[in-house]
Design an enzyme around this catalytic site. Structure first.
Site, short mmCIF file in Angstrom:
data_model
loop_
_atom_site.label_atom_id
_atom_site.label_comp_id
_atom_site.label_asym_id
_atom_site.label_seq_id
_atom_site.Cartn_x
_atom_site.Cartn_y
_atom_site.Cartn_z
N ASP A 1 31.72 6.84 44.22
CA ASP A 1 30.43 7.48 44.47
C ASP A 1 30.50 8.91 43.94
O ASP A 1 31.58 9.43 43.68
CB ASP A 1 30.15 7.47 45.98
CG ASP A 1 28.82 8.12 46.31
OD1 ASP A 1 27.87 7.95 45.54
OD2 ASP A 1 28.76 8.83 47.33
N THR B 1 27.96 11.79 45.03
CA THR B 1 27.58 12.78 46.02
C THR B 1 28.47 12.69 47.25
O THR B 1 28.56 11.64 47.89
CB THR B 1 26.11 12.59 46.43
OG1 THR B 1 25.29 12.61 45.27
CG2 THR B 1 25.67 13.67 47.39
N GLY C 1 23.36 7.29 43.17
CA GLY C 1 21.91 7.15 43.31
C GLY C 1 21.15 8.29 42.68
O GLY C 1 19.92 8.33 42.77
N ASP C 2 21.82 9.22 42.02
CA ASP C 2 21.16 10.37 41.42
C ASP C 2 20.58 10.02 40.07
O ASP C 2 20.82 8.95 39.50
CB ASP C 2 22.16 11.53 41.27
CG ASP C 2 22.55 12.11 42.62
OD1 ASP C 2 21.77 11.95 43.57
OD2 ASP C 2 23.64 12.68 42.73
N ARG D 1 21.00 5.81 39.72
CA ARG D 1 19.90 5.29 40.52
C ARG D 1 20.18 3.86 40.99
O ARG D 1 19.32 2.98 40.93
CB ARG D 1 18.61 5.33 39.71
CG ARG D 1 18.07 6.71 39.42
CD ARG D 1 17.83 7.50 40.69
NE ARG D 1 17.06 8.72 40.47
CZ ARG D 1 16.99 9.70 41.35
NH1 ARG D 1 17.67 9.63 42.49
NH2 ARG D 1 16.26 10.77 41.10
#
Length: 802
Positions: free
Chosen positions: A111, A113, A325-326, A473
């Site tokens: 991941d 973040t 997810g950014d 994303r």
């Protein structure tokens, strides 16, 4: 071994046993066909071999392995270099069965973040923080003039979240698991929009929605197209600055519409079939035709040591995939800052939104890769449809420069001038294009199509050709699907690392899951196999602890030494087997993890040169001897107590044999002469006879007689015949001038009795007549023997009757 024995059994039954079924009949449920029956018989025997050969692996070996794993896990827990002092968080090994796999990791899924980037410890913001300063007066003026959009924006921040309010010393304190939500709610608070629970206000029902720009864009009213385009430009600027971005949307709901939807939501939540799917569909139904309210950006900084950690992991041959997810721009900039992506890489982007476009883009990227490989390397790709693989061409991804063509642009200048006796020969100046491999950047929408069965293998082919893959994303479900696809199709050992609940699917799917003890709660930690506080500790976990766990050297040494301690007889063969096994183990690993294999086969592989590095460190040898001592101590104590207080019959026999050496030596010295005399030949060197007579007794080397005295009745006397012969040689030795010599045995018997005290009655001697050097017993001697023999038989018969 079971498989080999099963195969041999099947072959024997097929070619030999089938013909002897009359004597060794097959079971009734086995086919009568020779081949099918042999296969069935072999499969059934396989289970028998498992039971029989299971004793080959001793139980002590299993115990030793588990003890070693436990100690290795404790070393991880006690490693001060993996202890994060600011938050007082040590590393934690939550399992002991995966230690060996730490040294075999080939893919890391991470991941971004909170894992690669920092998430500061949540700060308790009080209501209306007086120390807060805002330098944009325009926003302050809009708030004072009750601008509707600005009020809606901050109301959205204050209400749409999972923050829990608490009252402390008369003030409202916000507690949040996510630092991002804490920051947004706290920002709204300092602008005067305090989080509170609203039951009903002004008879209005408002729906607030917050999420990624791609998700919010799908839920907007078509009339919001222009403002969304302008907002996307701002989001791109935020992402280029490394900020994490979110979009905000809202809409008013009619009360009748809301009540109808709320009833449907309640039915979905109480459904017993496909509950989660129905709940999501219900949310999707109401989140439509919304209005864009604004966007937010939160600063995202890397953790300490992340670039160095990633660089060393890549050098170790580990491929890193980032699932975040950014936005793509945010992930790309973070990838550059942490050295996951470099400017010397060929980076391909896949952002298509439908399956056909994604398939075409994958084919295009593949063709571009092939052209690049042909341009830089001496590679002949005969079949372009065959799967691309660096190993098929013998190219090491970590050392591309060693396999590059001689020169892409070479300028050659020849100088054949002699100046003061010096000659300047060919001078080359090379200007090679820098190349550090391929990188792939794919969005969540494209990834959803790339993971379908139709084109999944194309995506995995390109992904495995790249050093780094960044998926942007993506949803938690997609994270798990990516990990599962690599595991099932590539057959590699994988590791997933994350810090939040959205990382749990990929942590559970991977072979090894690692949770970051950050500020996103403990869901990731509870679902993981190992946990620590900072991403940089992953380097030490894999390259240090993984390496120590991967080499089972201690197990081999301990098992062999335990077998040695159980041995009672140390023969040369046993020494050779024991020390040879340990030496062979060291030599095997030294050769396997040195440059010998590379020099022979010209093929690179992981951990080249590690053997020399590990064996030359004092920590390795100290660990080896310390572990052996710890494992041997219980065994020494157990054997001491057992041999001292509870010896078995075998132990007593062994101890008796071991400690009665003097007694055994005395017994051997006593019995040796008798054994030696009994084994000597009974043939006489002085006289030979054609028939058996008393000459054998005289020439046997000893005479055993019984003493006449009572005290000597039970003791045998031994008289060497050589001495007797020497004493009476003048009386009985043959005269060579005479053809016949008669030996007077009566005279010899009398002299034996006078000189040596031997009773003449106990000696049976017959007259010996020597004819020309050949001794024969006379007829008188033979008759005497027969008479004595008959007398003995009569005595025996009388004894039996009595």
């Amino acid at each position: 071994m079971c498989a080999i024995m099963t195969l041999c059994c099947g072959l024997w039954e097929s070619f030999v046993g089938y013909n002897f079924r009359m004597y060794l009949p097959w079971e009734s449920y086995i086919s009568n066909d020779s081949q099918i029956g042999a296969v069935e018989h072999g499969l059934l025997v396989f289970l028998s071999y498992i039971i029989i050969l299971s004793t080959v692996v001793p139980i002590s070996l299993y115990i030793n392995v588990e003890i070693i794993r436990l100690i290795q896990s404790k070393w991880i827990d006690w490693d001060l270099k993996m202890y994060y002092e600011p938050y007082n968080i040590p590393a934690e090994a939550r399992t002991t069965t995966l230690n060996e796999e730490l040294g075999q990791i080939e893919y890391v899924f991470s991941d971004k973040t909170g894992t690669l980037t920092q998430k500061l410890k949540p700060i308790e913001f009080a209501e209306q923080d007086k120390e807060f300063v805002w330098y944009d007066q325009t926003l302050i003026d809009d708030i004072k003039h009750d601008d509707r959009n600005v009020h809606n924006f901050f109301s959205h921040l204050a209400l749409c979240h999972t923050v829990m309010p608490e009252e402390k010393d008369g003030q409202i304190i916000y507690q949040a698991q996510s630092p991002d939500e804490n920051a947004l709610v706290s920002a709204a608070c300092v602008f005067g929009f305090v989080f509170c629970v609203i039951i009903k206000k002004d008879g209005r029902i408002t729906l607030y929605c917050k999420g990624a720009d791609s998700k919010i864009k799908e839920r907007l009213n078509p009339s919001e197209k222009d403002i969304m385009a302008e907002t996307e430009e701002h989001l791109t600027k935020f992402a280029n600055d490394g900020l994490r971005t979110l979009c905000l949307a809202w809409k008013d709901l009619d009360e009748i519409e809301y009540r109808r939807w709320a009833e449907k939501l309640n039915q979905a939540k109480t459904s017993m079939d496909r509950r989660e799917e129905k709940v999501n569909d219900t949310y999707e139904e109401i989140e439509t035709n919304m209005k864009l309210l604004g966007a937010t950006g939160i600063e995202d900084k890397l953790q300490d040591g992340v670039p160095q950690c990633i660089e060393r992991l890549i050098q170790a041959g580990i491929k890193i995939w980032v699932l975040t997810g950014d936005k793509a721009e945010t992930a790309f900039n973070i990838g550059l800052s942490c050295r996951l992506l470099t400017n010397e890489m060929e980076i391909y982007t896949i952002e298509e939104e439908n399956e056909n476009d994604v398939m075409k883009r994958l084919d295009q990227v593949r063709n571009e890769m092939i052209q690049k490989i042909k341009q830089l390397f001496n590679v002949n790709i005969e079949d372009p449809t065959k799967r691309l693989d660096w190993k098929d061409w013998g190219i090491d991804e970590m050392k591309f420069d060693q396999y590059r063509k001689a020169s892409c642009s070479v300028e050659q200048t020849n100088h054949n001038q002699r100046n003061n006796g010096f000659t300047t020969m060919n001078t080359y100046s090379q200007n090679q294009e820098q190349f550090e491999g391929f990188g792939l950047l794919i969005t969540g929408q494209a990834l959803a199509h790339a993971l379908t069965d139709k084109i999944k293998m194309k995506f995995l082919e390109l992904g495995t050709m790249c050093k780094t893959v960044v998926c942007c994303r993506v949803t938690p479900l997609q994270k798990g699907l990516v990990v599962e696809s690599v595991m099932q199709n590539e057959k590699k050992i994988t590791l997933a690392i994350g810090d939040g609940a959205n990382d749990v699917p990929m942590i559970q799917k991977a072979h090894i899951g690692i949770g970051i003890s950050g500020q996103e709660g403990r869901q990731a930690v509870l679902a993981s196999d190992f946990s620590f506080a900072q991403f940089r500790y992953l380097e030490r976990l894999l390259l240090v602890h993984g390496r120590w766990s991967y080499l089972p050297t201690i197990v081999v040494i301990v098992v062999n030494l335990q077998n040695a301690l159980e041995a009672w007889y140390w023969t040369g063969l046993y020494h050779f087997t024991l020390w040879g096994t340990i030496l062979a183990h060291f030599l095997f690993h030294f050769a396997l993890y040195s440059r010998i294999i590379y020099q022979v086969f010209q093929t690179n592989y992981a951990y080249i040169g590690v053997a020399h590095t590990v064996l030359s460190t004092g920590n390795f040898w100290f660990t080896l001897f310390l572990t052996c001592a710890i494992l041997f101590l219980p065994m020494f104590c157990r054997e001491f107590v057992r041999m001292r207080f509870m010896p078995t019959t075998t132990d007593k026999a062994r101890l008796n044999q071991k400690f009665r050496n003097e007694e055994k030596a005395a017994f051997v010295a006593y019995i040796a002469p008798q054994l030696r005399h009994r084994k000597r030949s009974i043939r006489s060197g002085y006289a030979f006879s054609q028939q058996e007579g008393w000459g054998e007794l005289i020439a046997s080397g000893q005479l055993q007689v019984k003493s006449t005295s009572r005290a000597q009745s039970s003791q045998a006397s031994y008289v060497k015949s050589g001495e007797i012969m020497q004493s009476f040689s003048s009386n009985w030795m043959p005269n060579p001038e005479q053809s016949t010599t008669v030996i007077n045995t009566d005279e010899i018997a009398r002299k034996l009795e006078v000189v040596y005290g031997i009773n003449s009655e106990s000696i049976r001697i017959s007259t010996i007549v020597i004819h020309n050097g050949e001794a024969n017993a006379d007829d008188h001697g033979r008759r005497r023997r027969r008479q004595l023999h008959r007398e003995k038989q009569e005595i025996d018969i009388r004894d039996q009757h009595n």
